[in-house]
Enzyme design. Structure first.
Site, PDB file in Angstrom:
ATOM      1  N   ASP A  90     -29.562 -14.226 -16.690  1.00  0.00           N
ATOM      2  CA  ASP A  90     -29.756 -12.778 -16.742  1.00  0.00           C
ATOM      3  C   ASP A  90     -28.496 -12.069 -16.270  1.00  0.00           C
ATOM      4  OD1 ASP A  90     -30.534 -13.934 -14.162  1.00  0.00           O
ATOM      5  OD2 ASP A  90     -30.957 -11.883 -13.553  1.00  0.00           O
ATOM      6  N   GLU A 153     -32.090 -13.634 -11.393  1.00  0.00           N
ATOM      7  CA  GLU A 153     -31.280 -13.608 -10.176  1.00  0.00           C
ATOM      8  C   GLU A 153     -30.892 -12.189  -9.787  1.00  0.00           C
ATOM      9  OE1 GLU A 153     -27.504 -13.796  -7.795  1.00  0.00           O
ATOM     10  OE2 GLU A 153     -27.922 -12.839  -9.710  1.00  0.00           O
TER      11      GLU A 153
END
Length: 286
Positions: A90, A153
């Site tokens: 991400d 994250e």
């Protein structure tokens, strides 16, 4: 004793490395809560990037596991101890101010420009190819390596919470995260999220109607906007003086008796980094 020229080994695989990296960078893997469903816990983009990474690993002969599109892993080598490598697919929102398309990887003057190039698709790919070289050269390993890739994250690590609860394996004995800095970041400076509440009444000469800024908690906002009303004499002149003093840009719009004030600076990332933050495992490095 045979000496390995790792720089030469990397150079042999440079074109393949860049092709794999570009295939990841081309995916907009920003979290999108408006498109969350059972198959896409953080939106379609992070899932697509996770699937692409696992596809690359499967192509190279690793058995892979996708844990409900939250995170996935592959393993390599043998040993009583397990070394965890923690990466993520991400990215924070691209924001504005780009000279190139953030999801069209572009090399200019020897530098690669794309969202995720340094956090974390670039370091992930570099680490992956380091392990790939070890595998292809048949070098011995004393530990099993579990290469874990997550999808959240940047927004709270809910991916790792889910992964360790559902993967059916014990946590690695130790680990590190190839994220943004070479060769790794080690040592947590601190991490805090604050919510501010102000007492009193929003009344008086000026009234604040709204205040917004920032795209993610771990980003320094590039801009902030306040909507105010009331007796605000010389507001434009005061804004002009402020932005000149602080080397910023400012915009002022008036509509229906309200003033929309926007201050524009420069976005940045907040790197406090890892113990490892994701799984609270000690690093094998001093």
């Amino acid at each position: 004793m045979t000496t390995i020229d790792f720089t030469a080994e990397v150079e042999k695989r440079k074109e393949d490395l860049l092709a794999d990296l570009f295939s990841l960078l081309e995916i907009n893997s920003e979290r999108d809560d408006s498109k969350v469903d059972a198959e896409h816990p953080f939106g379609p983009g992070p899932v697509k990037a996770l699937e692409k990474f696992l596809e690359i690993a499967y192509r190279d002969g690793y058995p892979t596991k996708n844990v409900d599109n939250y995170a996935g892993h592959f393993e390599f080598g043998d040993g009583e101890e397990v070394l965890g490598i923690f990466a993520h697919m991400d990215v924070v929102p691209a924001g504005s101010g780009w000279d190139t398309d953030p999801y069209t990887p572009t090399i200019k003057d020897g530098r690669l420009y794309a969202r995720g190039a340094s956090d974390d698709k670039g370091p992930t790919t570099a680490c992956y190819y380091g392990l790939k070289i070890i595998k292809e050269l048949g070098l011995p390993t004393s530990k099993k390596v579990r290469f874990i890739v997550g999808t959240d994250e940047e927004s709270g690590w809910a991916d790792m919470d889910y992964y360790f609860e559902h993967v059916g394996l014990a946590k690695p004995d130790f680990g590190f995260s190839p994220d943004a800095e070479f060769p790794l970041i080690n040592g947590e400076k601190g991490n805090i999220t604050e919510y501010l509440h102000f007492a009193g009444e929003n009344a008086g000469v000026a009234r604040l109607h709204s205040f917004t800024g920032g795209l993610r908690e771990n980003m320094v906002p590039e801009s902030a906007t306040a909507v105010v009303s009331g007796g605000l004499a010389d507001l434009q002149a005061k804004l002009d003086a402020f932005v000149v003093e602080h080397k910023l840009r400012g915009e002022l719009q008036e509509e229906n008796g309200q003033y929309k004030v926007t201050i524009i600076g420069k976005s940045a990332r907040c790197y406090a980094s890892f113990r490892c933050q994701w799984c609270d495992l000690p690093s094998p490095f001093p």
